[in-house]
Write a protein that holds these residues in place. Sequence first.
Motif, PDB file in Angstrom:
ATOM      1  N   VAL A  76      36.134  33.333  42.922  1.00 56.99           N
ATOM      2  CA  VAL A  76      35.729  34.746  43.084  1.00 56.99           C
ATOM      3  C   VAL A  76      36.713  35.448  44.031  1.00 56.99           C
ATOM      4  CG1 VAL A  76      33.249  34.370  42.701  1.00 56.99           C
ATOM      5  CG2 VAL A  76      34.151  34.188  44.994  1.00 56.99           C
ATOM      6  N   HIS A  77      37.881  35.432  43.744  1.00 57.38           N
ATOM      7  CA  HIS A  77      38.664  35.265  42.553  1.00 57.38           C
ATOM      8  C   HIS A  77      39.780  34.219  42.703  1.00 57.38           C
ATOM      9  CE1 HIS A  77      41.951  37.919  44.372  1.00 57.38           C
ATOM     10  NE2 HIS A  77      41.023  37.784  45.274  1.00 57.38           N
ATOM     11  N   TRP A  78      39.837  33.560  43.840  1.00 55.47           N
ATOM     12  CA  TRP A  78      40.781  32.459  44.050  1.00 55.47           C
ATOM     13  C   TRP A  78      39.984  31.151  43.984  1.00 55.47           C
ATOM     14  CZ3 TRP A  78      45.124  33.251  48.327  1.00 55.47           C
ATOM     15  CH2 TRP A  78      45.976  34.294  47.917  1.00 55.47           C
ATOM     16  N   CYS A 129      32.617  37.144  51.359  1.00 50.57           N
ATOM     17  CA  CYS A 129      34.019  37.586  51.267  1.00 50.57           C
ATOM     18  C   CYS A 129      34.175  38.588  50.125  1.00 50.57           C
ATOM     19  CB  CYS A 129      34.978  36.415  51.169  1.00 50.57           C
ATOM     20  SG  CYS A 129      36.618  36.900  51.758  1.00 50.57           S
ATOM     21  N   ASP A 130      35.123  38.365  49.199  1.00 49.42           N
ATOM     22  CA  ASP A 130      35.386  39.381  48.160  1.00 49.42           C
ATOM     23  C   ASP A 130      34.198  39.609  47.220  1.00 49.42           C
ATOM     24  OD1 ASP A 130      37.998  39.935  48.911  1.00 49.42           O
ATOM     25  OD2 ASP A 130      38.895  38.560  47.466  1.00 49.42           O
ATOM     26  N   PHE A 131      33.424  38.554  46.987  1.00 48.87           N
ATOM     27  CA  PHE A 131      32.293  38.619  46.047  1.00 48.87           C
ATOM     28  C   PHE A 131      31.382  39.786  46.460  1.00 48.87           C
ATOM     29  CE2 PHE A 131      29.025  35.498  43.950  1.00 48.87           C
ATOM     30  CZ  PHE A 131      29.261  36.079  42.712  1.00 48.87           C
ATOM     31  N   ARG A 151      34.479  49.043  39.793  1.00 52.37           N
ATOM     32  CA  ARG A 151      35.945  49.060  39.723  1.00 52.37           C
ATOM     33  C   ARG A 151      36.495  47.751  40.296  1.00 52.37           C
ATOM     34  NH1 ARG A 151      40.669  52.654  40.396  1.00 52.37           N
ATOM     35  NH2 ARG A 151      39.482  54.447  39.730  1.00 52.37           N
ATOM     36  N   TYR A 152      35.930  47.343  41.432  1.00 50.52           N
ATOM     37  CA  TYR A 152      36.379  46.113  42.095  1.00 50.52           C
ATOM     38  C   TYR A 152      36.119  44.891  41.202  1.00 50.52           C
ATOM     39  CZ  TYR A 152      37.228  42.835  45.879  1.00 50.52           C
ATOM     40  OH  TYR A 152      37.752  41.836  46.650  1.00 50.52           O
ATOM     41  N   TYR A 153      34.914  44.841  40.645  1.00 52.60           N
ATOM     42  CA  TYR A 153      34.569  43.742  39.724  1.00 52.60           C
ATOM     43  C   TYR A 153      35.566  43.712  38.559  1.00 52.60           C
ATOM     44  CZ  TYR A 153      32.392  41.244  35.914  1.00 52.60           C
ATOM     45  OH  TYR A 153      32.198  40.381  34.859  1.00 52.60           O
ATOM     46  N   SER A 169      33.501  41.407  52.327  1.00 59.21           N
ATOM     47  CA  SER A 169      34.714  41.607  53.127  1.00 59.21           C
ATOM     48  C   SER A 169      35.397  42.938  52.846  1.00 59.21           C
ATOM     49  CB  SER A 169      35.691  40.467  52.863  1.00 59.21           C
ATOM     50  OG  SER A 169      36.007  40.425  51.486  1.00 59.21           O
ATOM     51  N   HIS A 170      34.903  43.677  51.848  1.00 59.52           N
ATOM     52  CA  HIS A 170      35.406  45.032  51.580  1.00 59.52           C
ATOM     53  C   HIS A 170      34.212  45.958  51.354  1.00 59.52           C
ATOM     54  CE1 HIS A 170      39.561  43.680  50.868  1.00 59.52           C
ATOM     55  NE2 HIS A 170      39.111  42.787  50.015  1.00 59.52           N
ATOM     56  N   GLY A 171      34.280  47.155  51.908  1.00 56.16           N
ATOM     57  CA  GLY A 171      33.265  48.165  51.632  1.00 56.16           C
ATOM     58  C   GLY A 171      31.997  47.959  52.450  1.00 56.16           C
ATOM     59  N   ASN A 192      36.761  32.314  54.954  1.00 60.64           N
ATOM     60  CA  ASN A 192      36.077  32.213  53.655  1.00 60.64           C
ATOM     61  C   ASN A 192      37.061  32.220  52.501  1.00 60.64           C
ATOM     62  OD1 ASN A 192      33.342  32.039  54.368  1.00 60.64           O
ATOM     63  ND2 ASN A 192      33.142  34.256  54.618  1.00 60.64           N
ATOM     64  N   HIS A 193      38.232  32.817  52.735  1.00 54.00           N
ATOM     65  CA  HIS A 193      39.172  33.080  51.632  1.00 54.00           C
ATOM     66  C   HIS A 193      40.564  33.182  52.252  1.00 54.00           C
ATOM     67  CE1 HIS A 193      40.837  34.902  48.082  1.00 54.00           C
ATOM     68  NE2 HIS A 193      40.586  36.161  48.370  1.00 54.00           N
ATOM     69  N   ALA A 194      41.565  32.650  51.551  1.00 50.50           N
ATOM     70  CA  ALA A 194      42.911  32.570  52.133  1.00 50.50           C
ATOM     71  C   ALA A 194      43.781  33.790  51.849  1.00 50.50           C
ATOM     72  CB  ALA A 194      43.617  31.318  51.616  1.00 50.50           C
ATOM     73  N   GLU A 195      43.323  34.727  51.016  1.00 51.90           N
ATOM     74  CA  GLU A 195      44.193  35.868  50.702  1.00 51.90           C
ATOM     75  C   GLU A 195      44.456  36.666  51.987  1.00 51.90           C
ATOM     76  OE1 GLU A 195      42.961  38.301  47.356  1.00 51.90           O
ATOM     77  OE2 GLU A 195      45.014  39.026  47.097  1.00 51.90           O
ATOM     78  N   PRO A 196      45.704  37.127  52.152  1.00 52.25           N
ATOM     79  CA  PRO A 196      46.097  37.691  53.449  1.00 52.25           C
ATOM     80  C   PRO A 196      45.338  38.932  53.899  1.00 52.25           C
ATOM     81  CG  PRO A 196      48.031  37.040  52.215  1.00 52.25           C
ATOM     82  CD  PRO A 196      46.857  36.902  51.275  1.00 52.25           C
ATOM     83  N   ASP A 197      44.645  39.642  52.990  1.00 50.44           N
ATOM     84  CA  ASP A 197      43.875  40.795  53.476  1.00 50.44           C
ATOM     85  C   ASP A 197      42.700  40.336  54.349  1.00 50.44           C
ATOM     86  OD1 ASP A 197      43.007  39.822  50.952  1.00 50.44           O
ATOM     87  OD2 ASP A 197      41.804  41.610  50.600  1.00 50.44           O
ATOM     88  N   HIS A 198      42.375  39.048  54.301  1.00 54.39           N
ATOM     89  CA  HIS A 198      41.317  38.503  55.180  1.00 54.39           C
ATOM     90  C   HIS A 198      41.827  37.440  56.136  1.00 54.39           C
ATOM     91  CE1 HIS A 198      38.925  40.762  52.479  1.00 54.39           C
ATOM     92  NE2 HIS A 198      39.365  40.064  51.470  1.00 54.39           N
ATOM     93  N   SER A 199      42.892  36.775  55.740  1.00 52.17           N
ATOM     94  CA  SER A 199      43.418  35.693  56.582  1.00 52.17           C
ATOM     95  C   SER A 199      44.611  36.158  57.416  1.00 52.17           C
ATOM     96  CB  SER A 199      43.851  34.509  55.707  1.00 52.17           C
ATOM     97  OG  SER A 199      44.960  34.883  54.897  1.00 52.17           O
TER      98      SER A 199
HETATM   99 FE1  FEO Z   1      40.931  38.227  47.515  1.00 46.57          FE
HETATM  100 FE2  FEO Z   1      40.062  40.810  49.507  1.00 46.57          FE
HETATM  101  O1  FEO Z   1      41.085  39.342  48.966  1.00 46.57           O
END
Ligand code: FEO
Length: 398
Positions: free
Chosen positions: A145-147, A164-166, A190-192, A221-223, A78-85
């Motif tokens: 959101v946000h990439w 994902c992050d949304f 805080r995340y928003y 993808s978080h929480g 869903n998202h390329a940022e390394p915390d998920h990819s």
């Molecule tokens: Fe945009 Fe949780 O990575």
Amino acid sequence: MKPREIRDGVYWVGAVDWDRRLFDCLIPLPDGTSYNAYLIKGSNKTALIDTVDTPMWQKLIDNLNQLGVDSIDYVIANHAEPDHSGAIPQILEKYPGATLLATPRCKDILVDLLMVPKERISTVNDRETVSLGDRTLEFIHIPWVHWPETMGTYLREEKILFPCDFFGSHLATTDLYVTDQGRVHEAAKRYYAEIMMPFRSNIQKNLAKLKDYAIDIIAPSHGPLYDNPDFIMEAYQHWADDKPKNHVVVAYVSMYGSTRRMVEYLVAALAEKGISVEQFDLTVADLGKLAMALVDAATLVIGTPTVLTGPHPAAAYAAIAVNALRPKLRYISVIGSYGWGGKSVEQLSSMIPNLKAEILEPVLSKGAPLEADFKALENLVTIITTKHKEGDFDPVLS
Ligand code: FEO
């Protein structure tokens, strides 16, 4: 954490990171975080939605082994940022028959960041679907959101959205679903504030797009997951709204006490006028708390002494951070002190080009503040109060 069943054949298979305290070498994580990955078994095919941060790849593999997953047909990024990819390379190696599905922009980033072989990736268009047999996945492009490359995945038959992050929250917990709404509301805000606020207009568009879908569960993808999606969607609507609240943020640093005296005077006088105020000492402030306060604020006042002809570096850092976060501020002012001159106001003003806010008359005292300086602060209070009344700003509710 072991795999958790969400629905028949739908599992959380991610990792909880209880100990992480900083993200991107910038964002404080007081409550840790989680990297949520999800497995969906259809009657014909199996899909994995997102992976986990690279250092935790073995936890994802362990969870898949516990479920006896010996083949995966689709890995959905869903998202390329390394915390998920980050664990995609390990997953593609373990499951050589798997095809990675991503948006076209996500494909490019995955190739650049993780050196994923292009031939393992198929791109998916907005609202394209893929069948797992008795289950259907629909891909919803939700850029920024946000990439720029992000999408959500919607499991039609179960009405589960994986965005994902949304809607996420940096919260390490054993709860699969939200149990303590107040705690999750704070973590999600805080995340928003830290992640999503710079893209507020895109957030509004993506919220509107999701109204097309019946959603029973939001699985970010978080929480924790939301089995009451209205709770977080309404909160997002509120945070992303264009109109600020009757709220002032005062962020300051004081070396010898002069600026602090001015700040304390200003805060008390604003409060007397019925305006809610949050005061942050920038030498010790949690950047996340400051960002959260800015979600609603109509006015920001930066307090700084003059150091080497300019603002204190802590004030400059705050100005640069606020400029990057792009809150919906309407008004900004600067107060503080100087010894023999300087250009604090000019320099701070040059650091906030992204903000559309009106700069209100600054108040600078030469040395310790005297009667004339307090009168000037009173005048600033009158201006802020008048502007807030004209704006008809509501009180802060959360
Ligand atoms: Fe945009 Fe949780 O990575």
